[in-house]
Design a protein around this motif. Sequence first.
Motif, PDB file in Angstrom:
ATOM      1  N   SER A  38       0.830  -1.205   0.000  1.00 29.21           N
ATOM      2  CA  SER A  38       0.000   0.000   0.000  1.00 29.21           C
ATOM      3  C   SER A  38       0.865   1.256   0.000  1.00 29.21           C
ATOM      4  CB  SER A  38      -0.950   0.015   1.198  1.00 29.21           C
ATOM      5  OG  SER A  38      -0.230   0.108   2.410  1.00 29.21           O
ATOM      6  N   GLN A  39       2.020   1.218   0.698  1.00 23.13           N
ATOM      7  CA  GLN A  39       2.925   2.365   0.672  1.00 23.13           C
ATOM      8  C   GLN A  39       3.493   2.565  -0.725  1.00 23.13           C
ATOM      9  OE1 GLN A  39       5.522   1.024   3.804  1.00 23.13           O
ATOM     10  NE2 GLN A  39       4.809   2.606   5.205  1.00 23.13           N
ATOM     11  N   GLN A  40       3.809   1.472  -1.395  1.00 20.53           N
ATOM     12  CA  GLN A  40       4.360   1.560  -2.744  1.00 20.53           C
ATOM     13  C   GLN A  40       3.299   2.109  -3.699  1.00 20.53           C
ATOM     14  OE1 GLN A  40       6.054  -2.090  -4.154  1.00 20.53           O
ATOM     15  NE2 GLN A  40       7.197  -1.079  -5.748  1.00 20.53           N
ATOM     16  N   THR A  41       2.057   1.682  -3.519  1.00 15.62           N
ATOM     17  CA  THR A  41       0.962   2.180  -4.350  1.00 15.62           C
ATOM     18  C   THR A  41       0.774   3.674  -4.117  1.00 15.62           C
ATOM     19  OG1 THR A  41      -0.121   0.031  -4.280  1.00 15.62           O
ATOM     20  CG2 THR A  41      -1.486   1.904  -4.894  1.00 15.62           C
ATOM     21  N   ASP A  42       0.825   4.100  -2.849  1.00 15.85           N
ATOM     22  CA  ASP A  42       0.708   5.529  -2.527  1.00 15.85           C
ATOM     23  C   ASP A  42       1.837   6.319  -3.174  1.00 15.85           C
ATOM     24  OD1 ASP A  42      -1.546   5.022  -1.054  1.00 15.85           O
ATOM     25  OD2 ASP A  42      -0.538   5.119   0.899  1.00 15.85           O
ATOM     26  N   SER A  43       3.037   5.757  -3.136  1.00 16.91           N
ATOM     27  CA  SER A  43       4.194   6.418  -3.741  1.00 16.91           C
ATOM     28  C   SER A  43       4.006   6.546  -5.247  1.00 16.91           C
ATOM     29  CB  SER A  43       5.469   5.631  -3.423  1.00 16.91           C
ATOM     30  OG  SER A  43       6.571   6.218  -4.035  1.00 16.91           O
ATOM     31  N   ASN A  44       3.504   5.502  -5.878  1.00 15.99           N
ATOM     32  CA  ASN A  44       3.256   5.534  -7.326  1.00 15.99           C
ATOM     33  C   ASN A  44       2.180   6.561  -7.672  1.00 15.99           C
ATOM     34  OD1 ASN A  44       5.141   3.548  -7.688  1.00 15.99           O
ATOM     35  ND2 ASN A  44       3.660   1.895  -7.899  1.00 15.99           N
ATOM     36  N   LYS A  45       1.138   6.642  -6.840  1.00 19.73           N
ATOM     37  CA  LYS A  45       0.077   7.623  -7.074  1.00 19.73           C
ATOM     38  C   LYS A  45       0.630   9.038  -6.950  1.00 19.73           C
ATOM     39  CE  LYS A  45      -3.832   4.825  -5.534  1.00 19.73           C
ATOM     40  NZ  LYS A  45      -4.849   4.669  -4.477  1.00 19.73           N
ATOM     41  N   HIS A  46       1.474   9.240  -5.952  1.00 21.63           N
ATOM     42  CA  HIS A  46       2.086  10.563  -5.755  1.00 21.63           C
ATOM     43  C   HIS A  46       2.958  10.932  -6.958  1.00 21.63           C
ATOM     44  CE1 HIS A  46       3.865  14.005  -3.799  1.00 21.63           C
ATOM     45  NE2 HIS A  46       5.063  13.514  -4.035  1.00 21.63           N
ATOM     46  N   ALA A  47       3.749   9.974  -7.432  1.00 20.76           N
ATOM     47  CA  ALA A  47       4.625  10.223  -8.583  1.00 20.76           C
ATOM     48  C   ALA A  47       3.790  10.547  -9.824  1.00 20.76           C
ATOM     49  CB  ALA A  47       5.517   9.018  -8.845  1.00 20.76           C
ATOM     50  N   GLU A  48       2.679   9.849 -10.009  1.00 21.28           N
ATOM     51  CA  GLU A  48       1.820  10.103 -11.170  1.00 21.28           C
ATOM     52  C   GLU A  48       1.169  11.484 -11.075  1.00 21.28           C
ATOM     53  OE1 GLU A  48       0.025   9.883 -14.753  1.00 21.28           O
ATOM     54  OE2 GLU A  48       1.602   8.583 -13.989  1.00 21.28           O
ATOM     55  N   LYS A  49       0.741  11.874  -9.871  1.00 15.32           N
ATOM     56  CA  LYS A  49       0.160  13.209  -9.688  1.00 15.32           C
ATOM     57  C   LYS A  49       1.187  14.290 -10.001  1.00 15.32           C
ATOM     58  CE  LYS A  49      -3.441  12.374  -6.266  1.00 15.32           C
ATOM     59  NZ  LYS A  49      -3.890  12.676  -4.892  1.00 15.32           N
ATOM     60  N   LEU A  50       2.414  14.086  -9.533  1.00 14.77           N
ATOM     61  CA  LEU A  50       3.479  15.046  -9.795  1.00 14.77           C
ATOM     62  C   LEU A  50       3.754  15.139 -11.291  1.00 14.77           C
ATOM     63  CD1 LEU A  50       5.685  16.964  -8.788  1.00 14.77           C
ATOM     64  CD2 LEU A  50       7.172  14.973  -8.532  1.00 14.77           C
ATOM     65  N   HIS A  51       3.807  13.998 -11.950  1.00 13.87           N
ATOM     66  CA  HIS A  51       4.044  13.941 -13.402  1.00 13.87           C
ATOM     67  C   HIS A  51       2.963  14.737 -14.140  1.00 13.87           C
ATOM     68  CE1 HIS A  51       5.153  12.227 -17.286  1.00 13.87           C
ATOM     69  NE2 HIS A  51       3.907  11.837 -17.450  1.00 13.87           N
ATOM     70  N   GLN A  52       1.704  14.504 -13.788  1.00 11.54           N
ATOM     71  CA  GLN A  52       0.602  15.203 -14.451  1.00 11.54           C
ATOM     72  C   GLN A  52       0.633  16.707 -14.170  1.00 11.54           C
ATOM     73  OE1 GLN A  52      -1.369  14.090 -16.814  1.00 11.54           O
ATOM     74  NE2 GLN A  52      -0.301  12.143 -16.630  1.00 11.54           N
ATOM     75  N   LYS A  53       0.988  17.069 -12.950  1.00 12.95           N
ATOM     76  CA  LYS A  53       1.076  18.492 -12.597  1.00 12.95           C
ATOM     77  C   LYS A  53       2.176  19.179 -13.414  1.00 12.95           C
ATOM     78  CE  LYS A  53       1.552  21.549  -8.642  1.00 12.95           C
ATOM     79  NZ  LYS A  53       1.741  21.672  -7.203  1.00 12.95           N
TER      80      LYS A  53
END
Length: 116
Positions: A38-53
């Motif tokens: 779940s931490q890895q999934t959260d990290s991936n979600k954060h990275a994707e949000k940053l990428h889109q931003k």
Amino acid sequence: MMSSSKVTDYFSVKKGHESKLSKKPKSQVKHVPKITESQQTDSNKHAEKLHQKQLNVLRTFDMKWEYGPCVGVSRLERWQHADQHNLNPPLAIKKLIEDHSTDEEYTQCVWNSYEL
């Protein structure tokens, strides 16, 4: 003649405790916590949000005509052209492009995939 007496005859002995002198230094191993799924999934979600931003910031730069035309040139070329003409393009845009210089999503303008 001396009688054979032990130190333990005079002092109490605590079982399970070694003397401080006989202890060997323990190797210092730092505990590295395991990353849960779940931490890895959260990290991936954060990275994707940053990428889109970041991509949204670059698209916004593409849409601002005050920095000159963006069709047919890379984002960095456009930024440099705007800088040469004292149009004051944001330094953050240049850094973002240079930090991702091998990724076309970052280096090419939003209109790059359209035919002229």
